[in-house]
Design an enzyme around this catalytic site. Structure first.
Site, PDB file in Angstrom:
ATOM      1  N   GLY A   1      -5.609  -1.572   3.704  1.00 20.38           N
ATOM      2  CA  GLY A   1      -4.967  -0.798   2.652  1.00 20.38           C
ATOM      3  C   GLY A   1      -3.708  -1.512   2.182  1.00 20.38           C
ATOM      4  O   GLY A   1      -3.105  -2.270   2.938  1.00 20.38           O
TER       5      GLY A   1
ATOM      6  N   GLN B   1       4.461  -2.287  -1.568  1.00 19.60           N
ATOM      7  CA  GLN B   1       4.496  -3.441  -0.663  1.00 19.60           C
ATOM      8  C   GLN B   1       4.520  -4.784  -1.394  1.00 19.60           C
ATOM      9  O   GLN B   1       4.885  -5.799  -0.821  1.00 19.60           O
ATOM     10  CB  GLN B   1       3.274  -3.415   0.272  1.00 19.60           C
ATOM     11  CG  GLN B   1       3.325  -2.288   1.279  1.00 19.60           C
ATOM     12  CD  GLN B   1       2.062  -2.268   2.118  1.00 19.60           C
ATOM     13  OE1 GLN B   1       1.060  -1.704   1.714  1.00 19.60           O
ATOM     14  NE2 GLN B   1       2.091  -2.907   3.270  1.00 19.60           N
TER      15      GLN B   1
ATOM     16  N   CYS C   1       0.552  -2.676   9.909  1.00 18.99           N
ATOM     17  CA  CYS C   1       0.924  -2.690   8.494  1.00 18.99           C
ATOM     18  C   CYS C   1       1.168  -4.128   8.062  1.00 18.99           C
ATOM     19  O   CYS C   1       1.797  -4.889   8.794  1.00 18.99           O
ATOM     20  CB  CYS C   1       2.189  -1.853   8.319  1.00 18.99           C
ATOM     21  SG  CYS C   1       2.816  -1.830   6.640  1.00 18.99           S
ATOM     22  N   LEU C   2       0.698  -4.484   6.869  1.00 17.47           N
ATOM     23  CA  LEU C   2       0.908  -5.853   6.386  1.00 17.47           C
ATOM     24  C   LEU C   2       2.400  -6.140   6.168  1.00 17.47           C
ATOM     25  O   LEU C   2       2.809  -7.287   6.156  1.00 17.47           O
ATOM     26  CB  LEU C   2       0.126  -6.084   5.081  1.00 17.47           C
ATOM     27  CG  LEU C   2      -1.409  -6.096   5.218  1.00 17.47           C
ATOM     28  CD1 LEU C   2      -2.067  -6.212   3.851  1.00 17.47           C
ATOM     29  CD2 LEU C   2      -1.881  -7.215   6.127  1.00 17.47           C
TER      30      LEU C   2
ATOM     31  N   HIS D   1      -0.902   6.757   5.424  1.00 20.41           N
ATOM     32  CA  HIS D   1      -0.012   5.592   5.624  1.00 20.41           C
ATOM     33  C   HIS D   1       0.386   4.981   4.271  1.00 20.41           C
ATOM     34  O   HIS D   1       1.552   4.678   4.034  1.00 20.41           O
ATOM     35  CB  HIS D   1      -0.762   4.576   6.501  1.00 20.41           C
ATOM     36  CG  HIS D   1      -0.054   3.280   6.739  1.00 20.41           C
ATOM     37  ND1 HIS D   1       0.301   2.832   7.992  1.00 20.41           N
ATOM     38  CD2 HIS D   1       0.343   2.310   5.867  1.00 20.41           C
ATOM     39  CE1 HIS D   1       0.907   1.655   7.874  1.00 20.41           C
ATOM     40  NE2 HIS D   1       0.934   1.306   6.598  1.00 20.41           N
ATOM     41  N   GLU D   2      -0.603   4.840   3.372  1.00 18.91           N
ATOM     42  CA  GLU D   2      -0.326   4.195   2.079  1.00 18.91           C
ATOM     43  C   GLU D   2       0.496   5.108   1.155  1.00 18.91           C
ATOM     44  O   GLU D   2       1.377   4.631   0.444  1.00 18.91           O
ATOM     45  CB  GLU D   2      -1.632   3.777   1.377  1.00 18.91           C
ATOM     46  CG  GLU D   2      -2.499   2.793   2.152  1.00 18.91           C
ATOM     47  CD  GLU D   2      -1.774   1.557   2.644  1.00 18.91           C
ATOM     48  OE1 GLU D   2      -0.770   1.158   2.028  1.00 18.91           O
ATOM     49  OE2 GLU D   2      -2.201   1.000   3.672  1.00 18.91           O
TER      50      GLU D   2
ATOM     51  N   HIS E   1       4.031   4.759   1.907  1.00 23.80           N
ATOM     52  CA  HIS E   1       4.667   3.595   1.271  1.00 23.80           C
ATOM     53  C   HIS E   1       5.185   3.966  -0.118  1.00 23.80           C
ATOM     54  O   HIS E   1       6.289   3.585  -0.494  1.00 23.80           O
ATOM     55  CB  HIS E   1       3.676   2.440   1.128  1.00 23.80           C
ATOM     56  CG  HIS E   1       3.540   1.588   2.355  1.00 23.80           C
ATOM     57  ND1 HIS E   1       4.616   0.973   2.953  1.00 23.80           N
ATOM     58  CD2 HIS E   1       2.459   1.233   3.098  1.00 23.80           C
ATOM     59  CE1 HIS E   1       4.193   0.281   4.004  1.00 23.80           C
ATOM     60  NE2 HIS E   1       2.893   0.417   4.117  1.00 23.80           N
TER      61      HIS E   1
END
Ligand code: ZN
Length: 174
Positions: A46, A51, A91-92, A133-134, A137
């Site tokens: 995701g 991000q 997470c990226l 989670h997204e 962000h």
């Protein structure tokens, strides 16, 4: 297609709250393509626009092993939330860190697709975790914000150290 630069925690730009998308234009379409490409190249499941330092409410998700089940969520809203589950999240934007976070088990979501059409669906398990989670962000929240201050500070210093090392290495190269 371009691989976009992903902001790394604790970059303050990860704490910006994303604005709703008014009208989906060519710029959004290109962004979605590049976000998808970046997510796949980085082996993520995701990615939120925040991000990649674009502060409008756009998410791409693909939890399939084969990377062939892309979901694009624009202006996503969680309409219903039930139960709870714990999942080891990564997470990226927080590389190499995995920690357990508690989330809702089941959610009902409404969003626009990339063509500007509303759709609604229910999600549970990993998909539900990933969407929560997204959306966090987009709201300027990173999963480490759910951890204890002690753990969070440890992660913060570790990542700052890694980023400094990278900077020094880059300087040596030039
Ligand atoms: Zn993330």
């Amino acid at each position: 297609m371009t691989i976009l630069k992903i902001l790394t925690y604790p970059n303050p730009r990860l704490y910006k709250i994303a604005k709703p998308v008014d009208e989906i234009n060519k710029c959004h379409q290109d962004l979605i393509k590049n976000m998808t490409h970046t997510m796949y190249e980085c082996n993520g499941i995701g990615l939120a626009a925040t991000q990649v330092d674009f502060h409008e409410r756009i998410i791409v998700i693909d939890i399939s092993e084969e990377k062939n089940n892309l979901m694009v969520l624009i202006n996503p809203d969680i309409l219903e939330r039930t139960g709870s589950q714990e999942y080891q999240e990564g997470c990226l934007s927080v590389p190499q860190i995995f920690e357990k976070v508690e989330r809702f088990e089941k959610i009902k979501v409404r969003a626009l697709d990339q063509y500007g059409k509303y759709f609604e669906f229910e999600a549970d398990g990993l998909l539900s975790v990933c969407i929560q989670h997204e959306i966090d962000h987009l709201d300027g929240k990173v999963f480490v914000d759910y951890l204890s201050a002690l753990k969070r500070n440890r992660i913060k210093s570790k990542l700052i150290k890694v980023q400094k090392k990278k900077l020094i290495n880059n300087e040596k190269k030039t």
